[in-house]
Design a protein around this motif. Structure first.
Motif, PDB file in Angstrom:
ATOM      1  N   LEU A  52      40.959  63.314  34.149  1.00 50.02           N
ATOM      2  CA  LEU A  52      39.746  64.137  34.155  1.00 50.02           C
ATOM      3  C   LEU A  52      38.556  63.371  33.579  1.00 50.02           C
ATOM      4  O   LEU A  52      37.462  63.356  34.166  1.00 50.02           O
ATOM      5  CB  LEU A  52      39.983  65.432  33.374  1.00 50.02           C
ATOM      6  N   ILE A  53      38.760  62.711  32.460  1.00 48.28           N
ATOM      7  CA  ILE A  53      37.671  61.955  31.841  1.00 48.28           C
ATOM      8  C   ILE A  53      37.264  60.778  32.736  1.00 48.28           C
ATOM      9  O   ILE A  53      36.079  60.513  32.944  1.00 48.28           O
ATOM     10  CB  ILE A  53      38.063  61.471  30.428  1.00 48.28           C
ATOM     11  N   LYS A  54      38.241  60.081  33.298  1.00 40.08           N
ATOM     12  CA  LYS A  54      37.960  58.972  34.219  1.00 40.08           C
ATOM     13  C   LYS A  54      37.113  59.460  35.399  1.00 40.08           C
ATOM     14  O   LYS A  54      36.110  58.848  35.762  1.00 40.08           O
ATOM     15  CB  LYS A  54      39.273  58.355  34.713  1.00 40.08           C
ATOM     16  N   ALA A  55      37.508  60.584  35.999  1.00 40.95           N
ATOM     17  CA  ALA A  55      36.767  61.143  37.133  1.00 40.95           C
ATOM     18  C   ALA A  55      35.348  61.536  36.722  1.00 40.95           C
ATOM     19  O   ALA A  55      34.396  61.343  37.493  1.00 40.95           O
ATOM     20  CB  ALA A  55      37.510  62.349  37.708  1.00 40.95           C
ATOM     21  N   SER A  56      35.182  62.062  35.515  1.00 41.36           N
ATOM     22  CA  SER A  56      33.854  62.465  35.032  1.00 41.36           C
ATOM     23  C   SER A  56      32.896  61.288  34.976  1.00 41.36           C
ATOM     24  O   SER A  56      31.728  61.410  35.351  1.00 41.36           O
ATOM     25  CB  SER A  56      33.957  63.091  33.644  1.00 41.36           C
ATOM     26  N   TYR A  57      33.381  60.156  34.510  1.00 41.39           N
ATOM     27  CA  TYR A  57      32.528  58.962  34.463  1.00 41.39           C
ATOM     28  C   TYR A  57      32.257  58.425  35.865  1.00 41.39           C
ATOM     29  O   TYR A  57      31.163  57.928  36.141  1.00 41.39           O
ATOM     30  CB  TYR A  57      33.140  57.890  33.562  1.00 41.39           C
ATOM     31  N   GLU A  58      33.217  58.541  36.759  1.00 41.08           N
ATOM     32  CA  GLU A  58      33.002  58.096  38.140  1.00 41.08           C
ATOM     33  C   GLU A  58      31.941  58.952  38.838  1.00 41.08           C
ATOM     34  O   GLU A  58      31.151  58.437  39.628  1.00 41.08           O
ATOM     35  CB  GLU A  58      34.314  58.136  38.920  1.00 41.08           C
ATOM     36  N   VAL A  59      31.908  60.244  38.535  1.00 42.26           N
ATOM     37  CA  VAL A  59      30.956  61.165  39.163  1.00 42.26           C
ATOM     38  C   VAL A  59      29.516  60.791  38.829  1.00 42.26           C
ATOM     39  O   VAL A  59      28.637  60.860  39.684  1.00 42.26           O
ATOM     40  CB  VAL A  59      31.254  62.627  38.735  1.00 42.26           C
ATOM     41  N   VAL A  60      29.252  60.386  37.596  1.00 42.11           N
ATOM     42  CA  VAL A  60      27.873  60.096  37.201  1.00 42.11           C
ATOM     43  C   VAL A  60      27.452  58.663  37.494  1.00 42.11           C
ATOM     44  O   VAL A  60      26.286  58.326  37.357  1.00 42.11           O
ATOM     45  CB  VAL A  60      27.613  60.415  35.702  1.00 42.11           C
ATOM     46  N   SER A  61      28.389  57.818  37.874  1.00 40.85           N
ATOM     47  CA  SER A  61      28.092  56.413  38.122  1.00 40.85           C
ATOM     48  C   SER A  61      27.922  56.150  39.614  1.00 40.85           C
ATOM     49  O   SER A  61      28.516  56.841  40.438  1.00 40.85           O
ATOM     50  CB  SER A  61      29.227  55.534  37.583  1.00 40.85           C
ATOM     51  N   GLY A  62      27.106  55.140  39.934  1.00 41.25           N
ATOM     52  CA  GLY A  62      26.958  54.814  41.346  1.00 41.25           C
ATOM     53  C   GLY A  62      25.984  53.690  41.610  1.00 41.25           C
ATOM     54  O   GLY A  62      25.151  53.350  40.775  1.00 41.25           O
ATOM     55  N   GLU A  63      26.115  53.139  42.784  1.00 46.57           N
ATOM     56  CA  GLU A  63      25.241  52.066  43.253  1.00 46.57           C
ATOM     57  C   GLU A  63      23.838  52.609  43.537  1.00 46.57           C
ATOM     58  O   GLU A  63      23.666  53.811  43.744  1.00 46.57           O
ATOM     59  CB  GLU A  63      25.802  51.481  44.561  1.00 46.57           C
ATOM     60  N   LYS A  64      22.882  51.729  43.618  1.00 41.94           N
ATOM     61  CA  LYS A  64      21.527  52.108  44.007  1.00 41.94           C
ATOM     62  C   LYS A  64      21.594  52.778  45.385  1.00 41.94           C
ATOM     63  O   LYS A  64      22.243  52.277  46.294  1.00 41.94           O
ATOM     64  CB  LYS A  64      20.635  50.881  44.059  1.00 41.94           C
ATOM     65  N   GLY A  65      20.956  53.930  45.521  1.00 39.98           N
ATOM     66  CA  GLY A  65      20.930  54.653  46.787  1.00 39.98           C
ATOM     67  C   GLY A  65      22.087  55.619  46.993  1.00 39.98           C
ATOM     68  O   GLY A  65      22.082  56.381  47.948  1.00 39.98           O
ATOM     69  N   ALA A  66      23.078  55.603  46.115  1.00 37.95           N
ATOM     70  CA  ALA A  66      24.230  56.505  46.263  1.00 37.95           C
ATOM     71  C   ALA A  66      23.848  57.937  45.916  1.00 37.95           C
ATOM     72  O   ALA A  66      22.957  58.171  45.106  1.00 37.95           O
ATOM     73  CB  ALA A  66      25.376  56.037  45.361  1.00 37.95           C
TER      74      ALA A  66
END
Length: 170
Positions: free
Chosen positions: A36-50
């Motif tokens: 759950l915590i891993k997924a939470s950080y993945e949700v807010v992170s992203g490449e430019k334009g994502a």
């Protein structure tokens, strides 16, 4: 009229099937606290334009979840629902890359409740320098055979409010 009802029924079934398939994709995210915590950080992170992953984020949170943070401009604590948080940043495309990752975690459990202290750091390019750090205080509940985020409070590090050694890297 029969044709309209048939179309509406078909649309309802297709939508339900799509949501069920999507939920199956996210089920692994809520089986353990770590996932759950891993997924939470993945949700807010992203490449430019994502685009933000709001469907996945919705699945991680309890329907009554709240977000809270200290508003430095107003100098007061601010609280909002997950839907309000999404609305504030709805359809937001990352203007620059944004990567937030966890560098330390402490978990305390009692019954179906967990409190997670998650220290994070933020970078604006993959492998780039750390731009900011802070601590997330995340409350979880275990219900319906899965974990939910029920509340999330975060506080960024400042010169006057540095992260204590006990919350820094392991």
């Amino acid at each position: 009229m029969k044709q309209l009802l048939s179309c509406l029924t078909l649309l309802t079934i297709m939508t339900a099937n799509n949501l069920n398939a999507q939920n199956r994709d996210f089920e692994k995210d809520v089986k353990t606290i770590e996932a759950l915590i891993k997924a939470s950080y993945e949700v807010v992170s992203g490449e430019k334009g994502a685009k933000r992953q709001w469907g996945r984020d919705d699945y991680l949170h309890h329907p009554k979840a709240v977000y809270s943070y200290f508003d430095r401009q107003k100098q007061e604590q601010s609280t909002m629902t997950l839907q309000e948080f999404h609305k504030e940043t709805d359809d937001m495309v990352f203007d620059t890359a944004f990567y937030e990752n966890e560098i330390n975690r402490e978990v305390r459990l009692f019954g179906n409740v967990a409190h997670v202290w998650s220290t994070y750091e933020t970078r604006l390019e993959k492998g780039g320098k750390v731009e900011r750090r802070g601590i997330n205080s995340i409350q979880l509940i275990f219900e319906n055979n899965r974990w939910y985020i029920i509340s999330w409070t975060f506080c960024g590090e400042t010169d006057k409010n540095t992260i204590p050694k006990t919350f820094d890297r392991n």
